[in-house]
Motif scaffolding. Structure first.
Motif, short mmCIF file in Angstrom:
data_model
loop_
_atom_site.label_atom_id
_atom_site.label_comp_id
_atom_site.label_asym_id
_atom_site.label_seq_id
_atom_site.Cartn_x
_atom_site.Cartn_y
_atom_site.Cartn_z
N ASN A 152 -23.20 3.93 -6.61
CA ASN A 152 -24.24 3.13 -6.84
C ASN A 152 -24.99 3.35 -5.32
O ASN A 152 -24.68 2.68 -4.58
N ARG A 153 -26.22 4.19 -5.33
CA ARG A 153 -27.13 4.33 -4.53
C ARG A 153 -28.38 3.54 -4.34
O ARG A 153 -29.30 3.65 -3.73
N GLU A 154 -28.44 2.60 -5.57
CA GLU A 154 -29.48 1.72 -5.84
C GLU A 154 -29.45 0.59 -5.03
O GLU A 154 -28.36 0.14 -4.68
N ILE A 155 -30.41 -0.17 -4.85
CA ILE A 155 -30.42 -1.74 -4.30
C ILE A 155 -29.79 -2.61 -4.91
O ILE A 155 -29.06 -3.12 -4.52
N MET A 158 -24.89 -2.24 -9.97
CA MET A 158 -24.79 -1.46 -11.12
C MET A 158 -23.63 -1.86 -12.23
O MET A 158 -22.47 -2.17 -11.50
N LYS A 172 -24.23 -2.00 -4.00
CA LYS A 172 -25.00 -0.73 -3.29
C LYS A 172 -24.01 -0.19 -2.53
O LYS A 172 -23.21 -0.56 -1.87
N ASN A 173 -24.24 1.26 -2.51
CA ASN A 173 -23.42 2.16 -1.33
C ASN A 173 -22.00 2.05 -1.70
O ASN A 173 -20.98 2.09 -0.75
#
Length: 373
Positions: A152-155, A158, A172-173
């Motif tokens: 998950n690279r989104e803010i 997920m 995130k991350n």
């Protein structure tokens, strides 16, 4: 034709390249790729050696010998003389160009070491739980090339749905790796980062989360794990059900297994990577585990404090430690609510002149008692 590969990682993340290395699929294309750029033969050779080393480790019957073989290959590759790997074109470059390639080589090495570390973690942690005095094995666990990985690279968080009906909310991350479908040996996932798990119950197949040095194992419950590689601590918080947490690393595997830490709702454990120590506590903000509607009576006039604490234990799943003989003369008028438990305790303690502290995931109430009832 120009191909967009800049380092070893680009090849390792290309499924087509991995299948070419393992099964010689689409050989003509990869021969063209190899000759399209003078740097590609070196990069492809390094990526190929890594993939084959991991595959070779999977073929061994004993984990210890497999790990030793992989580590031997890794260290030999690192110690190899770089000059022997330089292609002919390198010797014809200017000093400035050589320096630029030297800087790039550092990036290649970092990428290789990163992927080696990931592969090493997969090999060592995706093993069955070690028995006392025994060794782990990879029996029943999918080979690394069959693992699914989600990052998950989104803010925003997920949500990931697993084949067994479990769901994972990945922060995130954060990275989640798992075999698809789960193997017969159990439901095992590898987490780097932070995630909340809602596990579908299966009494025959425990669900295990491998996160750095520790493993969290459950049958069916909801909990969160925070295990970023840069953090000094790994933390497991339980929302519902019970979980067990234990060490799982190279040092612990060689020793008799220590008893697992068992966590109930509103409890957490913090593992210090520096001290290698577990600290069992209450979660920062214990919330009710039973609905208010489950209690036919919510308003209480002159209820004794021990009876009120018993209600709060049932509502929040938290254990209180106190001297009943001192508190049974203390009475209070109150209403059950949805406030955090510490807010309720503040009111109780102010009313009867008591204090409280947390100790080993329990709440200890200290009081001199009440003179009137």
């Amino acid at each position: 034709m120009k191909y967009n590969y800049s380092d070893v990682n680009d090849f390792l993340h290309d499924d087509s390249f991995v299948r070419w290395v393992l099964f010689n699929e689409n050989d003509a294309r990869w021969q063209r790729v190899m000759t399209s750029d003078p740097a590609y033969p070196v990069l492809m050779d390094r990526a190929k050696k890594l993939i084959l080393a991991v595959q070779e480790a999977e073929k061994g019957d004993e984990l210890a010998s497999s790990q030793g073989e992989v580590w031997r290959r890794i260290t030999e590759g690192i110690r190899a003389n770089p000059a022997r790997e330089r292609p002919v074109f390198y010797r014809n470059l200017s000093q400035g160009s050589r320096a630029a390639i030297g800087r790039a080589a550092i990036g290649w090495a970092a990428g290789i070491l990163l992927v080696l570390a990931i592969g090493w973690v997969i090999i060592t942690t995706f093993s069955t739980r070690p028995e006392a005095g025994g060794t782990s094995s990879l029996q029943g666990v999918a080979a690394p090339e069959l693992l699914s990985e989600i990052v998950n690279r989104e803010i925003i968080p997920m949500t990931v749905s697993l084949d067994d009906g479990s769901t994972v909310v990945l922060q995130k991350n954060s990275r989640l790796s798992f075999s698809k479908p789960f193997g017969k040996s159990g439901r095992k996932v590898l987490l780097s980062g932070e995630a909340f798990f809602e596990v579908a119950r299966d009494s025959l197949k425990p669900f295990a989360v491998y996160s750095g040095e520790i493993v969290t194992e459950v049958l069916g419950t909801s909990f969160s794990v925070r295990a970023f590689e840069k953090d000094n601590e790994v933390e497991v918080n339980v929302k519902t059900g019970k979980v067990s947490v234990f060490r799982q690393d190279a040092a612990a595997a060689a020793q008799p297994r220590q008893p697992a830490i068992v966590l109930a709702p509103n409890q957490k454990v913090v593992f210090s990577r520096k001290d290698e120590h577990f600290d069992k506590r209450l979660v920062d903000n214990p919330l009710p585990i039973r609905e208010l509607s489950e209690y036919p009576r919510q308003r209480f006039e002159d209820i004794t404090v021990p009876d009120l604490l018993k209600l709060l234990e049932d509502r929040y799943g938290v254990q209180f430690v106190y001297d009943r003989s001192l508190l049974e003369r203390c009475v209070i008028t109150t209403t059950l609510n949805d406030e955090p438990i510490f807010d309720n305790l503040e009111v109780i303690c102010r009313t009867i002149g008591a204090s409280y502290r947390e100790e080993d995931a329990r709440i200890v109430i200290e009081s001199e008692g009440c003179n009137i009832r």
